[in-house]
Write a protein that holds these residues in place. Structure first.
Motif, PDB file in Angstrom:
ATOM      1  N   LEU A 198      60.218  15.735   0.550  1.00 37.41           N
ATOM      2  CA  LEU A 198      60.613  17.060   0.272  1.00 37.41           C
ATOM      3  C   LEU A 198      59.484  17.887   0.010  1.00 37.41           C
ATOM      4  N   TYR A 199      59.679  19.313   0.449  1.00 38.27           N
ATOM      5  CA  TYR A 199      58.445  20.049   0.385  1.00 38.27           C
ATOM      6  C   TYR A 199      58.841  21.435   0.059  1.00 38.27           C
ATOM      7  N   TYR A 200      58.287  22.005  -1.293  1.00 38.34           N
ATOM      8  CA  TYR A 200      58.868  23.123  -1.791  1.00 38.34           C
ATOM      9  C   TYR A 200      57.788  24.120  -2.297  1.00 38.34           C
ATOM     10  N   ILE A 201      58.099  25.330  -2.431  1.00 47.61           N
ATOM     11  CA  ILE A 201      57.184  26.661  -2.873  1.00 47.61           C
ATOM     12  C   ILE A 201      57.556  26.777  -4.248  1.00 47.61           C
TER      13      ILE A 201
ATOM     14  N   LYS B 139      80.604  26.365  -4.713  1.00 50.88           N
ATOM     15  CA  LYS B 139      79.800  27.150  -5.756  1.00 50.88           C
ATOM     16  C   LYS B 139      78.933  26.428  -6.362  1.00 50.88           C
ATOM     17  N   VAL B 140      77.496  26.908  -6.362  1.00 53.22           N
ATOM     18  CA  VAL B 140      76.353  26.185  -7.194  1.00 53.22           C
ATOM     19  C   VAL B 140      75.922  26.723  -8.621  1.00 53.22           C
ATOM     20  N   GLY B 141      76.302  28.039  -9.008  1.00 52.04           N
ATOM     21  CA  GLY B 141      76.007  28.653 -10.292  1.00 52.04           C
ATOM     22  C   GLY B 141      74.637  29.014 -10.578  1.00 52.04           C
ATOM     23  N   SER B 142      73.847  29.049  -9.342  1.00 52.86           N
ATOM     24  CA  SER B 142      72.612  29.659  -9.612  1.00 52.86           C
ATOM     25  C   SER B 142      72.295  30.418  -8.090  1.00 52.86           C
ATOM     26  N   TRP B 143      71.208  31.089  -8.045  1.00 51.09           N
ATOM     27  CA  TRP B 143      70.542  31.765  -6.877  1.00 51.09           C
ATOM     28  C   TRP B 143      70.167  30.537  -5.833  1.00 51.09           C
ATOM     29  N   ILE B 144      70.455  30.688  -4.715  1.00 52.99           N
ATOM     30  CA  ILE B 144      70.093  29.690  -3.778  1.00 52.99           C
ATOM     31  C   ILE B 144      69.508  30.091  -2.485  1.00 52.99           C
ATOM     32  N   TYR B 145      68.621  29.627  -2.069  1.00 54.14           N
ATOM     33  CA  TYR B 145      67.814  29.866  -0.916  1.00 54.14           C
ATOM     34  C   TYR B 145      67.610  28.717   0.068  1.00 54.14           C
ATOM     35  N   GLY B 146      66.394  28.040   0.220  1.00 59.90           N
ATOM     36  CA  GLY B 146      66.384  27.346   1.373  1.00 59.90           C
ATOM     37  C   GLY B 146      66.849  25.944   1.013  1.00 59.90           C
ATOM     38  N   ILE B 147      67.571  25.204   2.151  1.00 57.52           N
ATOM     39  CA  ILE B 147      68.417  24.034   1.998  1.00 57.52           C
ATOM     40  C   ILE B 147      68.165  23.064   3.171  1.00 57.52           C
TER      41      ILE B 147
ATOM     42  N   ASN C 228      62.945  19.986 -12.208  1.00 52.85           N
ATOM     43  CA  ASN C 228      63.300  21.096 -13.440  1.00 52.85           C
ATOM     44  C   ASN C 228      61.970  21.971 -13.280  1.00 52.85           C
ATOM     45  N   VAL C 229      62.010  22.852 -12.241  1.00 58.12           N
ATOM     46  CA  VAL C 229      60.707  23.939 -12.122  1.00 58.12           C
ATOM     47  C   VAL C 229      61.272  25.103 -11.302  1.00 58.12           C
ATOM     48  N   ALA C 230      60.804  26.186 -11.995  1.00 53.22           N
ATOM     49  CA  ALA C 230      61.270  27.390 -10.894  1.00 53.22           C
ATOM     50  C   ALA C 230      60.568  27.302  -9.649  1.00 53.22           C
ATOM     51  N   LEU C 231      61.445  27.655  -8.530  1.00 46.53           N
ATOM     52  CA  LEU C 231      60.916  27.906  -7.248  1.00 46.53           C
ATOM     53  C   LEU C 231      60.822  29.359  -6.809  1.00 46.53           C
ATOM     54  N   SER C 232      60.140  29.529  -6.002  1.00 36.35           N
ATOM     55  CA  SER C 232      60.016  30.889  -5.405  1.00 36.35           C
ATOM     56  C   SER C 232      61.061  31.481  -4.782  1.00 36.35           C
ATOM     57  N   GLN C 233      61.378  32.617  -5.410  1.00 32.70           N
ATOM     58  CA  GLN C 233      62.344  33.308  -4.733  1.00 32.70           C
ATOM     59  C   GLN C 233      62.560  33.422  -3.181  1.00 32.70           C
ATOM     60  N   VAL C 234      63.690  33.386  -2.435  1.00 38.18           N
ATOM     61  CA  VAL C 234      63.828  33.687  -0.948  1.00 38.18           C
ATOM     62  C   VAL C 234      62.904  32.625  -0.166  1.00 38.18           C
ATOM     63  N   SER C 235      62.555  31.648  -0.774  1.00 37.88           N
ATOM     64  CA  SER C 235      61.690  30.876  -0.080  1.00 37.88           C
ATOM     65  C   SER C 235      62.557  29.375   0.397  1.00 37.88           C
ATOM     66  N   GLY C 236      62.011  28.925   1.332  1.00 36.43           N
ATOM     67  CA  GLY C 236      62.432  27.555   2.082  1.00 36.43           C
ATOM     68  C   GLY C 236      62.104  26.543   1.466  1.00 36.43           C
ATOM     69  N   ILE C 237      62.934  25.284   1.909  1.00 39.21           N
ATOM     70  CA  ILE C 237      62.377  24.092   1.487  1.00 39.21           C
ATOM     71  C   ILE C 237      62.405  23.415   2.932  1.00 39.21           C
ATOM     72  N   ALA C 238      61.483  22.089   2.907  1.00 32.37           N
ATOM     73  CA  ALA C 238      61.606  21.229   4.085  1.00 32.37           C
ATOM     74  C   ALA C 238      61.585  20.047   3.772  1.00 32.37           C
TER      75      ALA C 238
ATOM     76  N   HIS D 150      69.482  31.351   3.838  1.00 29.66           N
ATOM     77  CA  HIS D 150      68.785  30.166   4.492  1.00 29.66           C
ATOM     78  C   HIS D 150      70.040  29.333   5.198  1.00 29.66           C
ATOM     79  N   ILE D 151      69.613  28.703   6.391  1.00 29.21           N
ATOM     80  CA  ILE D 151      70.134  27.822   7.068  1.00 29.21           C
ATOM     81  C   ILE D 151      69.854  26.800   7.328  1.00 29.21           C
ATOM     82  N   HIS D 152      70.554  25.859   7.535  1.00 31.20           N
ATOM     83  CA  HIS D 152      70.362  24.405   8.033  1.00 31.20           C
ATOM     84  C   HIS D 152      71.360  23.632   9.080  1.00 31.20           C
ATOM     85  N   TYR D 153      70.830  23.209  10.286  1.00 31.09           N
ATOM     86  CA  TYR D 153      71.836  22.612  11.257  1.00 31.09           C
ATOM     87  C   TYR D 153      72.018  21.175  10.968  1.00 31.09           C
ATOM     88  N   ILE D 154      72.977  20.543  10.941  1.00 39.31           N
ATOM     89  CA  ILE D 154      73.091  19.229  10.920  1.00 39.31           C
ATOM     90  C   ILE D 154      73.749  18.872  12.171  1.00 39.31           C
ATOM     91  N   GLU D 155      72.869  17.977  12.846  1.00 36.19           N
ATOM     92  CA  GLU D 155      73.063  17.765  14.454  1.00 36.19           C
ATOM     93  C   GLU D 155      74.239  16.794  14.403  1.00 36.19           C
TER      94      GLU D 155
END
Length: 251
Positions: free
Chosen positions: A164-167, A109-117, A148-158, A74-79
């Protein structure tokens, strides 16, 4: 890219297709739009590939973000700083690229799988998968678990304003504040399967893409109402990413 008609409710929302772009990627997991209208697509392949497309849909340039073993999720552009933040999925890292010179500035390095940002006020909020919703400070690279709750793999956040919004893994969508305090949550398992992409428009309406349900669902800002906005009959097939450009009211 689809323009929005002037409407603040989800009931009157209508879309009109104005452009189709060939992303030149086999497995697009995220997308964004630069201030000048160019589009960025993250291609989840070995070697980490980011394709930047011109407004006419032709390729501008490609960024390789790492070795063959690395990937781009996942990607996020900081303008303000013209930095592109890239996550690596199962490779457990964040890469920050200076888009002015197209060079990698740093890796974290974050120590966990990482997706939306997403980014706000010097902090990166990200989907840490089984590690939950996390935040890393760009001052010292320290990491805090926000929810502290498991989030959906390969999902974004907004992010929108101070929310904040997450799946979640059960296809429910959660809205919380920047401290992780719950605002609302809605279960969409009846109409969404393997929800992945999520974005917010200028009025706080939430859009979620269902990968296996082949649809996009729109939610009211308070999460009380929702409806299917686009579906397989509109030509959608396994949509993964969705991005709302708040500057030109299109997504």
């Amino acid at each position: 890219m689809v323009p929005m008609t002037p409407s603040h409710t989800i009931d009157d929302l209508k879309l009109t297709l104005i452009q189709t772009v060939k992303t030149m990627g086999a497995y697009i997991t995220d997308c964004s739009v630069l201030p000048d209208g160019r589009m960025i697509f993250s291609n989840y392949v070995h070697g980490g590939q980011i394709n930047v497309m011109k407004t006419d849909g032709s390729l501008d340039f490609t960024l390789q973000t790492g070795s063959y073993a690395s990937c781009t999720s996942h990607i996020h552009y900081i303008e303000d700083s013209q930095k592109l933040v890239v996550t690596s999925g199962m490779n457990k890292s964040i890469t920050i690229i200076d888009m002015k010179n197209r060079k990698t500035e740093k890796s974290i390095k974050v120590g966990s799988w990482i997706y939306g940002i997403v980014h706000k006020d010097g902090k990166l909020f990200y989907n840490g998968c089984t590690s939950g919703l996390c935040v890393v400070s760009l001052d010292d690279d320290s990491i805090t678990n926000l929810v502290n709750v498991a989030l959906s793999q390969v999902s974004g956040i907004a992010i929108w304003s101070c929310h904040l919004y997450y799946i979640n893994i059960d296809n429910s969508v959660t809205c919380c504040d920047l401290q992780g305090k719950l605002k609302w949550e809605i279960n969409l398992a009846s109409i969404l399967r393997r929800a992945r992409g999520i974005t917010i428009d200028n009025y706080g309406r939430v859009y979620v893409a269902g990968y296996y349900s082949h649809n996009v669902v729109v939610l009211s800002p308070d999460g009380d109402k929702h409806r299917v906005l686009l579906s397989k009959k509109d030509g959608l097939k396994r949509p993964q990413s969705i991005f709302f450009d708040r500057k030109i009211t299109s997504y």
